[in-house]
Design a protein around this motif. Structure first.
Motif, PDB file in Angstrom:
ATOM      1  N   GLY A  42      39.738 -11.332   9.862  1.00 22.16           N
ATOM      2  CA  GLY A  42      38.344 -11.592   9.498  1.00 22.16           C
ATOM      3  C   GLY A  42      38.112 -11.604   7.999  1.00 22.16           C
ATOM      4  N   ARG A  43      36.845 -11.447   7.645  1.00 19.59           N
ATOM      5  CA  ARG A  43      36.437 -11.448   6.243  1.00 19.59           C
ATOM      6  C   ARG A  43      37.089 -10.271   5.524  1.00 19.59           C
ATOM      7  NH1 ARG A  43      30.918  -9.295   4.535  1.00 19.59           N
ATOM      8  NH2 ARG A  43      31.205  -9.264   2.307  1.00 19.59           N
TER       9      ARG A  43
ATOM     10  N   LEU B  68      39.308  -4.352   2.036  1.00 23.44           N
ATOM     11  CA  LEU B  68      38.568  -4.017   3.248  1.00 23.44           C
ATOM     12  C   LEU B  68      38.514  -5.252   4.143  1.00 23.44           C
ATOM     13  CD1 LEU B  68      35.489  -2.303   1.538  1.00 23.44           C
ATOM     14  CD2 LEU B  68      37.692  -1.278   2.121  1.00 23.44           C
ATOM     15  N   TYR B  69      38.611  -5.031   5.460  1.00 21.96           N
ATOM     16  CA  TYR B  69      38.559  -6.132   6.424  1.00 21.96           C
ATOM     17  C   TYR B  69      37.464  -5.852   7.450  1.00 21.96           C
ATOM     18  CZ  TYR B  69      43.098  -7.453   4.530  1.00 21.96           C
ATOM     19  OH  TYR B  69      44.118  -7.816   3.693  1.00 21.96           O
ATOM     20  N   ASP B  70      36.794  -6.918   7.921  1.00 23.87           N
ATOM     21  CA  ASP B  70      35.729  -6.703   8.889  1.00 23.87           C
ATOM     22  C   ASP B  70      36.201  -6.781  10.341  1.00 23.87           C
ATOM     23  OD1 ASP B  70      35.935  -9.453   9.260  1.00 23.87           O
ATOM     24  OD2 ASP B  70      33.845  -9.882   8.756  1.00 23.87           O
ATOM     25  N   CYS B  71      37.517  -6.854  10.559  1.00 26.33           N
ATOM     26  CA  CYS B  71      38.108  -6.785  11.899  1.00 26.33           C
ATOM     27  C   CYS B  71      39.375  -5.936  11.835  1.00 26.33           C
ATOM     28  CB  CYS B  71      38.468  -8.174  12.417  1.00 26.33           C
ATOM     29  SG  CYS B  71      37.048  -9.257  12.685  1.00 26.33           S
TER      30      CYS B  71
ATOM     31  N   ASP C  15      37.123  -0.654  -7.888  1.00 26.91           N
ATOM     32  CA  ASP C  15      36.180   0.262  -8.516  1.00 26.91           C
ATOM     33  C   ASP C  15      35.525   1.140  -7.451  1.00 26.91           C
ATOM     34  OD1 ASP C  15      34.783   1.428 -10.568  1.00 26.91           O
ATOM     35  OD2 ASP C  15      33.729  -0.382 -11.179  1.00 26.91           O
ATOM     36  N   ASP C  16      34.762   2.132  -7.878  1.00 27.04           N
ATOM     37  CA  ASP C  16      34.061   3.024  -6.966  1.00 27.04           C
ATOM     38  C   ASP C  16      32.753   2.373  -6.509  1.00 27.04           C
ATOM     39  OD1 ASP C  16      36.097   4.699  -7.773  1.00 27.04           O
ATOM     40  OD2 ASP C  16      34.819   5.959  -9.027  1.00 27.04           O
ATOM     41  N   TYR C  17      32.416   2.574  -5.224  1.00 29.27           N
ATOM     42  CA  TYR C  17      31.180   2.025  -4.678  1.00 29.27           C
ATOM     43  C   TYR C  17      30.450   3.088  -3.873  1.00 29.27           C
ATOM     44  CZ  TYR C  17      32.564  -2.630  -6.093  1.00 29.27           C
ATOM     45  OH  TYR C  17      32.918  -3.719  -6.831  1.00 29.27           O
ATOM     46  N   PRO C  18      29.331   3.620  -4.399  1.00 33.38           N
ATOM     47  CA  PRO C  18      28.557   4.610  -3.661  1.00 33.38           C
ATOM     48  C   PRO C  18      27.849   4.015  -2.438  1.00 33.38           C
ATOM     49  CG  PRO C  18      27.487   4.096  -5.727  1.00 33.38           C
ATOM     50  CD  PRO C  18      28.794   3.381  -5.731  1.00 33.38           C
ATOM     51  N   SER C  19      27.740   2.679  -2.396  1.00 33.01           N
ATOM     52  CA  SER C  19      27.168   1.997  -1.239  1.00 33.01           C
ATOM     53  C   SER C  19      27.853   0.642  -1.076  1.00 33.01           C
ATOM     54  CB  SER C  19      25.665   1.798  -1.404  1.00 33.01           C
ATOM     55  OG  SER C  19      25.188   0.982  -0.357  1.00 33.01           O
ATOM     56  N   LEU C  20      28.661   0.510  -0.026  1.00 32.92           N
ATOM     57  CA  LEU C  20      29.331  -0.764   0.223  1.00 32.92           C
ATOM     58  C   LEU C  20      28.327  -1.857   0.568  1.00 32.92           C
ATOM     59  CD1 LEU C  20      32.478   0.403   2.216  1.00 32.92           C
ATOM     60  CD2 LEU C  20      32.397  -0.501  -0.112  1.00 32.92           C
ATOM     61  N   GLN C  21      27.270  -1.511   1.278  1.00 28.63           N
ATOM     62  CA  GLN C  21      26.259  -2.509   1.635  1.00 28.63           C
ATOM     63  C   GLN C  21      25.548  -3.038   0.386  1.00 28.63           C
ATOM     64  OE1 GLN C  21      24.250  -0.264   4.831  1.00 28.63           O
ATOM     65  NE2 GLN C  21      24.775  -1.996   6.144  1.00 28.63           N
ATOM     66  N   ALA C  22      25.315  -2.187  -0.583  1.00 30.85           N
ATOM     67  CA  ALA C  22      24.659  -2.625  -1.818  1.00 30.85           C
ATOM     68  C   ALA C  22      25.531  -3.593  -2.607  1.00 30.85           C
ATOM     69  CB  ALA C  22      24.302  -1.416  -2.680  1.00 30.85           C
ATOM     70  N   MET C  23      26.855  -3.476  -2.448  1.00 23.52           N
ATOM     71  CA  MET C  23      27.745  -4.392  -3.167  1.00 23.52           C
ATOM     72  C   MET C  23      28.016  -5.669  -2.376  1.00 23.52           C
ATOM     73  SD  MET C  23      31.228  -4.695  -2.309  1.00 23.52           S
ATOM     74  CE  MET C  23      32.205  -4.106  -0.970  1.00 23.52           C
ATOM     75  N   GLY C  24      27.438  -5.777  -1.170  1.00 22.64           N
ATOM     76  CA  GLY C  24      27.555  -7.021  -0.432  1.00 22.64           C
ATOM     77  C   GLY C  24      28.289  -6.936   0.895  1.00 22.64           C
ATOM     78  N   TRP C  25      28.846  -5.797   1.232  1.00 20.44           N
ATOM     79  CA  TRP C  25      29.495  -5.648   2.531  1.00 20.44           C
ATOM     80  C   TRP C  25      28.388  -5.650   3.590  1.00 20.44           C
ATOM     81  CZ3 TRP C  25      34.342  -6.351   3.801  1.00 20.44           C
ATOM     82  CH2 TRP C  25      34.809  -5.921   5.037  1.00 20.44           C
ATOM     83  N   CYS C  26      28.479  -6.516   4.584  1.00 15.71           N
ATOM     84  CA  CYS C  26      27.349  -6.743   5.494  1.00 15.71           C
ATOM     85  C   CYS C  26      27.325  -5.827   6.719  1.00 15.71           C
ATOM     86  CB  CYS C  26      27.341  -8.203   5.941  1.00 15.71           C
ATOM     87  SG  CYS C  26      28.846  -8.700   6.790  1.00 15.71           S
TER      88      CYS C  26
END
Length: 196
Positions: A117-118, A109-112, A124-135
């Motif tokens: 960018g970052r 995943l890229y932030d731009c 793995d599966d992530y039900p919440s990207l923000q919970a795993m640290g994606w801002c």
């Protein structure tokens, strides 16, 4: 047709019905269907997937909202839509997802846009990207390194679905317009590997 081609075809099997709860006209497919209306159907309202993962589309020619269809029964549109905010009660085209490999899946995943960018690589599966640290609630570009993924607009695997395959676009989605024909935003808040 070679033996290998026959074996590949047997990897995918889907049966579609014109009415909910597996009623009415039905047909079995082992290959893609770009327009169910050409087969004498008005719409698809229920589905059984016996083999392989599939992606269903709201419109003919693989256009519109996408729906992930993994092995199982889908008696009504709510079972495949994963979305309470966008109501489409039928599918008009579908195709198998050929590069799904749950045990070997990797996405970056890229932030731009344009892979700038970052970046964050996940396997793995992530039900919440923000919970795993994606801002952010947004993912402007994605590179599928291996396998196939389904990204969702909201946490908990809800909202619009975007099927991201290594074999499509060479696995490169430079901006949200490449996620699907109905993508109106780069908002992605959950993601998971596609089951095969």
């Amino acid at each position: 047709m070679t033996t290998q081609q026959m074996e590949q075809i047997r990897q995918w099997k889907i049966t579609v019905w014109e009415e909910e709860n597996f009623q009415g006209k039905h047909c079995e497919f082992m290959m893609e269907c770009q327009n169910i209306m050409e087969r004498g159907f008005h719409k698809i309202r229920s589905v059984k997937v016996e083999n392989g993962p599939w992606v269903g589309f709201e419109y003919p020619e693989y256009l519109g909202q996408q729906f992930i269809l993994e092995k199982g029964d889908y008696p009504r549109w709510e079972a495949w839509s994963g979305n309470s905010g966008y109501r489409t009660e039928h599918m008009l085209s579908f195709q198998p997802i050929r590069c799904a490999n749950h045990s070997d899946s990797k996405v970056t995943l890229y932030d731009c846009e344009d892979f700038q960018g970052r970046k964050f690589e996940i396997c793995d599966d992530y039900p919440s990207l923000q919970a795993m640290g994606w801002c952010s609630k947004e993912v402007p570009s994605i590179k599928v390194n291996s396998g196939s993924w389904v990204a969702y607009q909201y946490p908990g695997y809800r909202g619009y679905q975007y099927i991201l395959e290594r074999d499509r676009h060479n696995g490169e989605y430079r901006n949200y317009n490449e996620y699907s024909t109905q993508a109106h935003t780069n908002q992605i808040q959950s993601i998971r590997r596609i089951q095969h």
